[in-house]
Design a protein around this motif. Sequence first.
Motif, short mmCIF file in Angstrom:
data_model
loop_
_atom_site.label_atom_id
_atom_site.label_comp_id
_atom_site.label_asym_id
_atom_site.label_seq_id
_atom_site.Cartn_x
_atom_site.Cartn_y
_atom_site.Cartn_z
N THR A 198 1.01 14.55 -0.78
CA THR A 198 0.52 13.44 0.04
C THR A 198 -0.13 12.38 -0.84
N LEU A 199 -0.92 12.81 -1.80
CA LEU A 199 -1.54 11.87 -2.73
C LEU A 199 -0.49 11.15 -3.58
N LEU A 200 0.57 11.86 -3.95
CA LEU A 200 1.62 11.25 -4.75
C LEU A 200 2.36 10.16 -3.97
N VAL A 201 2.58 10.38 -2.67
CA VAL A 201 3.23 9.34 -1.86
C VAL A 201 2.31 8.14 -1.71
N LEU A 202 1.02 8.38 -1.59
CA LEU A 202 0.06 7.27 -1.58
C LEU A 202 0.14 6.50 -2.90
N LEU A 203 0.25 7.22 -4.01
CA LEU A 203 0.39 6.58 -5.32
C LEU A 203 1.64 5.71 -5.38
N MET A 204 2.72 6.18 -4.74
CA MET A 204 3.96 5.39 -4.68
C MET A 204 3.72 4.02 -4.06
N THR A 205 2.89 4.00 -3.05
CA THR A 205 2.72 2.78 -2.26
C THR A 205 1.66 1.87 -2.86
N VAL A 206 0.47 2.41 -2.94
CA VAL A 206 -0.65 1.66 -3.50
C VAL A 206 -1.21 2.51 -4.65
N PRO A 207 -0.86 2.18 -5.87
CA PRO A 207 -0.43 0.87 -6.39
C PRO A 207 1.05 0.71 -6.71
N GLY A 208 1.88 1.78 -6.65
CA GLY A 208 3.25 1.70 -7.16
C GLY A 208 4.09 0.58 -6.59
N LEU A 209 4.36 0.65 -5.29
CA LEU A 209 5.19 -0.38 -4.66
C LEU A 209 4.52 -1.75 -4.75
N ALA A 210 3.21 -1.79 -4.59
CA ALA A 210 2.49 -3.06 -4.65
C ALA A 210 2.69 -3.75 -6.00
N LEU A 211 2.58 -3.00 -7.08
CA LEU A 211 2.77 -3.59 -8.40
C LEU A 211 4.23 -3.94 -8.65
N SER A 261 3.58 -16.23 -9.60
CA SER A 261 2.15 -15.96 -9.79
C SER A 261 1.30 -16.45 -8.63
N LYS A 262 1.74 -17.48 -7.92
CA LYS A 262 0.95 -18.02 -6.82
C LYS A 262 1.02 -17.16 -5.56
N ASN A 263 1.88 -16.12 -5.58
CA ASN A 263 2.06 -15.28 -4.39
C ASN A 263 1.80 -13.80 -4.65
N VAL A 264 1.34 -13.45 -5.84
CA VAL A 264 1.21 -12.03 -6.17
C VAL A 264 0.18 -11.33 -5.29
N LEU A 265 -0.96 -11.95 -5.05
CA LEU A 265 -1.98 -11.30 -4.22
C LEU A 265 -1.52 -11.15 -2.77
N SER A 266 -0.75 -12.11 -2.31
CA SER A 266 -0.28 -12.02 -0.92
C SER A 266 0.61 -10.79 -0.72
N VAL A 267 1.45 -10.51 -1.71
CA VAL A 267 2.32 -9.34 -1.60
C VAL A 267 1.52 -8.05 -1.72
N LEU A 268 0.58 -8.02 -2.65
CA LEU A 268 -0.29 -6.85 -2.77
C LEU A 268 -1.04 -6.59 -1.47
N MET A 269 -1.52 -7.66 -0.86
CA MET A 269 -2.28 -7.53 0.38
C MET A 269 -1.39 -7.07 1.53
N GLN A 270 -0.17 -7.59 1.59
CA GLN A 270 0.74 -7.17 2.65
C GLN A 270 1.08 -5.69 2.55
N VAL A 271 1.34 -5.21 1.35
CA VAL A 271 1.64 -3.79 1.16
C VAL A 271 0.44 -2.94 1.58
N LEU A 272 -0.75 -3.31 1.11
CA LEU A 272 -1.96 -2.56 1.44
C LEU A 272 -2.24 -2.56 2.94
N ALA A 273 -2.15 -3.74 3.57
CA ALA A 273 -2.50 -3.86 4.99
C ALA A 273 -1.48 -3.16 5.88
N VAL A 274 -0.19 -3.31 5.58
CA VAL A 274 0.84 -2.67 6.41
C VAL A 274 0.71 -1.15 6.31
N PHE A 275 0.55 -0.65 5.11
CA PHE A 275 0.38 0.80 4.94
C PHE A 275 -0.83 1.29 5.73
N SER A 276 -1.94 0.61 5.61
CA SER A 276 -3.17 1.03 6.31
C SER A 276 -2.99 0.97 7.83
#
Length: 461
Positions: free
Chosen positions: A63-76, A84-99
């Motif tokens: 379960t922890l490994l799948v979390l690692l896949m998503t945040v930070p793996g998929l996000a990065l 560069s002007k959109n990197v945080l938006s994508v990180l935020m979308q991955v984090l927020a959708v997963f949560s």
Amino acid sequence: MTYTTIESRSRERSPHASARAWALAAAPALALLAAGAARAQDAAAAAAPVVDKGDVAWMLTSTLLVLLMTVPGLALFYGGLVRSKNVLSVLMQVLAVFSLIVLLWVSYGYSLAFAGGNAWIGSLDKLFLKGVNKDTLAATFSAGVSLPEYVFVAFQSTFAGITGALIVGAFAERIKFSAVLLFAALWFTFAYLPIAHMVWYGPDGFLFAKGAIDFAGGTVVHINAGVAGLVGAYFVGKRIGYGREAIKPHNVAYTMIGASLLWVGWFGFNAGSNLEATAGAALAFLNTLLATAAAALAWSLVEAVIKGKPSMLGGASGVVAGLVAVTPACGTVGPFGAIAIGAIAGAACVWGVHGLKRLLRADDALDVFGVHGLGGIIGALLTGVFSSPAMGGFGLGAGNDSILEQVGVQALSVGITVVWSGLVSVLAFVVVKAVVGLRVAEEAEREGLDITSHGESAYES
């Protein structure tokens, strides 16, 4: 000799002789009763589910490994691919959708996926985890072996979460943050949950009953997400300047780190889907290692032949293609079958992100369909081939006696997933467009979503 005579003579010898004589006479009956009680206890012990601490530890780790896949793996991985002007938006979308999806999962998703119902969808019997506690158990693939139900709930929540997060790459750099969240909630409810139920809810799920093999989520996760992403790319529209100016990844190193974390985390995704720390997990683990290596090299080889040079971005993309393709097959194919699946997918997905993308005329920004959709389809179909013992595999799905029959069932599974996910995605985007709108203003897109949507910048100028 009568019982009376025995009793009278016994009394003459000792006041306790009568009791001893009765015990001797009753001994055979008592022995039979004791043997029956022992057998009943043995049967009860055999029927009682066993919870192994090693299995629990492995599943919590997975379960922890799948979390690692998503945040930070998929996000990065996604973050490095955008500008560069959109990197945080994508990180935020991955984090927020997963949560968001993890919370929806425990509220009603788990119940609709894994609690009764019919062949197509579960029930609301476990709404808000009703009836789930520290004593309830979830079955594994071995009779009489179970997991604490909380462990199974947590593990499956990460699958649902990463599936929703995968989709955001298709329409990155131009969609409203509110639109992403609303779409994720709708799509999770009406697309992910029915497919998960049909494929994974034991003999009562429609596709499981047909003998479809999807060990860790080729249809449920990757094809499902790939189709949704493609539909989203059409609805949101192309990025400003797409096709007229270069839109390059801003940090391939981030993408490489993300791909590496995805590979590491995927061992929990695939081997964890065995639900036990047994040889089945070891097989899925080995296949995940081999298929991914083969895909990375296959992608790089094709790229070297076509473009003259193998790129780091191509190698990282090959890693993901191999992971995607082996996912449905990892528990049922042999090691060399996994290598074949990885190599085929790695080579084919090069075309998926170039030739197919041009044919579809969609701005699938981070190639969600070209890798996850196409790779998932290839993997699902080849699962039907290489799961056969004749091809070094470990058995076809229940009721299927030939490779052709199994491939037919796999194709049915792919078809249902494509159609259902596509239909739900269209309707969900129509609703989202009507409620909050889909796309940011042109000025906001030109400035970048980091500042305009989240009020911050990844890099100080």
